[in-house]
Write a protein that holds these residues in place. Structure first.
Motif, short mmCIF file in Angstrom:
data_model
loop_
_atom_site.label_atom_id
_atom_site.label_comp_id
_atom_site.label_asym_id
_atom_site.label_seq_id
_atom_site.Cartn_x
_atom_site.Cartn_y
_atom_site.Cartn_z
N LEU A 5 0.84 -1.21 0.00
CA LEU A 5 0.00 0.00 0.00
C LEU A 5 0.87 1.25 0.00
N ARG A 6 1.96 1.22 0.77
CA ARG A 6 2.87 2.38 0.78
C ARG A 6 3.50 2.60 -0.58
N ALA A 7 4.00 1.50 -1.18
CA ALA A 7 4.66 1.62 -2.47
C ALA A 7 3.68 2.10 -3.54
N ALA A 8 2.48 1.56 -3.55
CA ALA A 8 1.48 1.99 -4.53
C ALA A 8 1.09 3.44 -4.31
N GLY A 9 0.88 3.82 -3.05
CA GLY A 9 0.51 5.20 -2.75
C GLY A 9 1.60 6.19 -3.14
N ASP A 10 2.84 5.83 -2.89
CA ASP A 10 3.96 6.70 -3.25
C ASP A 10 4.02 6.89 -4.76
N GLN A 11 3.83 5.81 -5.51
CA GLN A 11 3.89 5.92 -6.97
C GLN A 11 2.73 6.74 -7.52
N ILE A 12 1.54 6.55 -6.96
CA ILE A 12 0.38 7.32 -7.41
C ILE A 12 0.61 8.81 -7.14
N PHE A 13 1.16 9.14 -5.98
CA PHE A 13 1.46 10.53 -5.65
C PHE A 13 2.42 11.13 -6.66
N ARG A 14 3.45 10.39 -7.02
CA ARG A 14 4.47 10.90 -7.94
C ARG A 14 3.91 11.08 -9.34
N VAL A 15 3.01 10.20 -9.74
CA VAL A 15 2.39 10.35 -11.06
C VAL A 15 1.47 11.57 -11.08
N ILE A 16 0.64 11.72 -10.06
CA ILE A 16 -0.32 12.82 -10.00
C ILE A 16 0.39 14.17 -9.95
N HIS A 17 1.46 14.23 -9.15
CA HIS A 17 2.17 15.50 -8.95
C HIS A 17 3.37 15.66 -9.88
N SER A 18 3.48 14.76 -10.84
CA SER A 18 4.56 14.84 -11.84
C SER A 18 5.93 14.86 -11.20
N VAL A 19 6.06 14.16 -10.07
CA VAL A 19 7.36 14.01 -9.43
C VAL A 19 8.12 12.96 -10.22
N GLN A 20 9.45 13.05 -10.21
CA GLN A 20 10.29 12.14 -10.99
C GLN A 20 9.84 10.70 -10.78
N VAL A 21 9.53 10.00 -11.87
CA VAL A 21 9.08 8.62 -11.82
C VAL A 21 10.22 7.72 -12.26
N GLU A 22 10.57 6.73 -11.45
CA GLU A 22 11.69 5.85 -11.75
C GLU A 22 11.38 4.96 -12.94
N ASP A 23 12.40 4.74 -13.73
CA ASP A 23 12.36 3.75 -14.79
C ASP A 23 11.22 3.99 -15.78
N GLU A 24 10.91 5.25 -16.06
CA GLU A 24 9.82 5.55 -16.99
C GLU A 24 10.19 5.11 -18.39
N LEU A 25 9.29 4.44 -19.06
CA LEU A 25 9.52 3.96 -20.42
C LEU A 25 8.52 4.61 -21.36
N THR A 26 8.88 4.75 -22.60
CA THR A 26 7.94 5.23 -23.60
C THR A 26 6.93 4.14 -23.88
N VAL A 27 5.79 4.54 -24.44
CA VAL A 27 4.74 3.57 -24.70
C VAL A 27 5.05 2.82 -25.99
N LYS A 28 5.94 1.88 -25.92
CA LYS A 28 6.28 1.03 -27.04
C LYS A 28 6.04 -0.40 -26.62
N CYS A 29 5.49 -1.17 -27.51
CA CYS A 29 5.10 -2.53 -27.18
C CYS A 29 6.26 -3.34 -26.63
N PHE A 30 7.40 -3.32 -27.33
CA PHE A 30 8.54 -4.14 -26.89
C PHE A 30 9.08 -3.67 -25.55
N SER A 31 9.20 -2.36 -25.36
CA SER A 31 9.72 -1.83 -24.10
C SER A 31 8.81 -2.19 -22.94
N LEU A 32 7.51 -2.02 -23.14
CA LEU A 32 6.57 -2.32 -22.08
C LEU A 32 6.55 -3.82 -21.79
N PHE A 33 6.65 -4.63 -22.82
CA PHE A 33 6.66 -6.08 -22.63
C PHE A 33 7.92 -6.52 -21.89
#
Length: 312
Positions: free
Chosen positions: A76-104
């Motif tokens: 719950l802590r990890a999920a909450g922290d990530q949601i906060f960072r996404v909502i507030h545009s805080v640096q998100v670790e390991d962000e990948l572009t939306v490409k099929c191979f990268s996401l897979f």
């Protein structure tokens, strides 16, 4: 008697659950473009595995209840922290572009990560171990719970300080050097490693009591965490780029002093760490060459850049 599903250690059934869950997310992310929630999905996967194996065990001993509660709290802590960072545009670790191979590729790595790191409580709840569950209170229980609490506290404080700093800073060269970050360049990683060594020890006593050598596979949990944070998604992708960024900026002198004074991952007071020679830092504090941008380390301690090898 717990429910037996495919094998006595729940290794196969949990693998099926993790693969199915992550593949559902993979296809959903491609369609609805929610790839930024991938870490949230992984955190919830831990809670799901812990809940299912806990219910399957049908024993509910104190150790199992504590392990389930801790995993749920961690998730719950990890999920909450990530949601906060996404909502507030805080640096998100390991962000990948939306490409099929990268996401897979990331999905496959997360499958391995979730399944392997979940092994301590998976095996704890399995039919092979659950029936031989001794009373809670052994040395491994106390040490494991203590490590977990310390690691979790460090991670919570480090993430809070990081999120506040990133949401307020005006430049990418504005490093966080206060709080727990004054003792380590990556205290959040240190806390995470302690957390999973603690979980491994907390779940270990039934394996020791039953003499089940096969159940020692759960040690892959903290080992996987270390490998991932050091060589897959953590230090390997953060240290060199950051050092290069500062080396090519006017801020390098202050940053060089920061490298000299601040441990890579193990928290230690700066006035102590700065006195160690580089070989001590390399051997005991993991300042390995693979984490260094070489020109940044081939400089004098007063901070000016060396122009050629002859000046070394």
């Amino acid at each position: 008697m717990g429910i037996k599903l495919l094998d006595d250690h729940y290794l196969v059934i949990t693998a099926f659950i993790v693969v199915a869950y992550q593949l559902v997310y993979f296809f959903t992310a491609l369609v609805f473009r929610i790839e930024r929630m991938k870490m949230v999905v992984g955190s919830i996967n831990f809670i799901l595995l812990s809940l299912l194996t806990f219910v399957f065990s049908q024993t509910y001993y104190t150790r199992q209840i504590i392990a389930f509660a801790l995993v749920a709290l961690w998730g719950l802590r990890a999920a909450g922290d990530q949601i906060f960072r996404v909502i507030h545009s805080v640096q998100v670790e390991d962000e990948l572009t939306v490409k099929c191979f990268s996401l897979f590729s990331f999905t496959c790595l997360q499958i391995i990560w979730v399944w392997a790191v979940s092994l301590p409580f998976t095996i704890l709840n399995s039919p092979a171990v659950a029936q031989s569950n001794p009373a809670f209170g052994s040395a491994t229980d106390i040490i494991g719970l203590t490590l977990w609490v310390i690691g979790f506290a460090i991670r919570v404080v480090a993430d809070f300080q990081r999120n506040r700093h990133y949401s307020q800073r005006f430049s990418q060269l504005d490093l966080l050097k206060s709080g727990v970050w004054s003792y380590s360049r990556h205290p959040n990683y240190f806390g995470e490693i302690l957390t999973w060594w603690g979980m491994f020890l907390l779940c270990l006593q039934p394996t020791l009591s039953a003499g089940l050598t096969t159940s020692w596979i759960s040690v892959l949990s903290p080992i996987t965490v270390i490998i991932a944070l050091y060589f897959v998604t953590g230090l390997l992708h953060r240290e060199k780029p950051t050092q290069q960024k500062f080396y090519e900026s006017p801020e390098f002198s202050a940053y060089r002093d920061y490298l000299d004074r601040t441990s890579l991952i193990v928290p230690i007071p700066s006035f102590v760490y700065i006195k160690f020679p580089l070989w001590v830092k390399s051997v005991f504090f993991f300042e390995w060459p693979i984490f260094r941008y070489t020109p940044a380390w081939k400089t004098t301690y007063v901070g000016h850049k060396i122009g050629s090898m002859e000046e070394l």
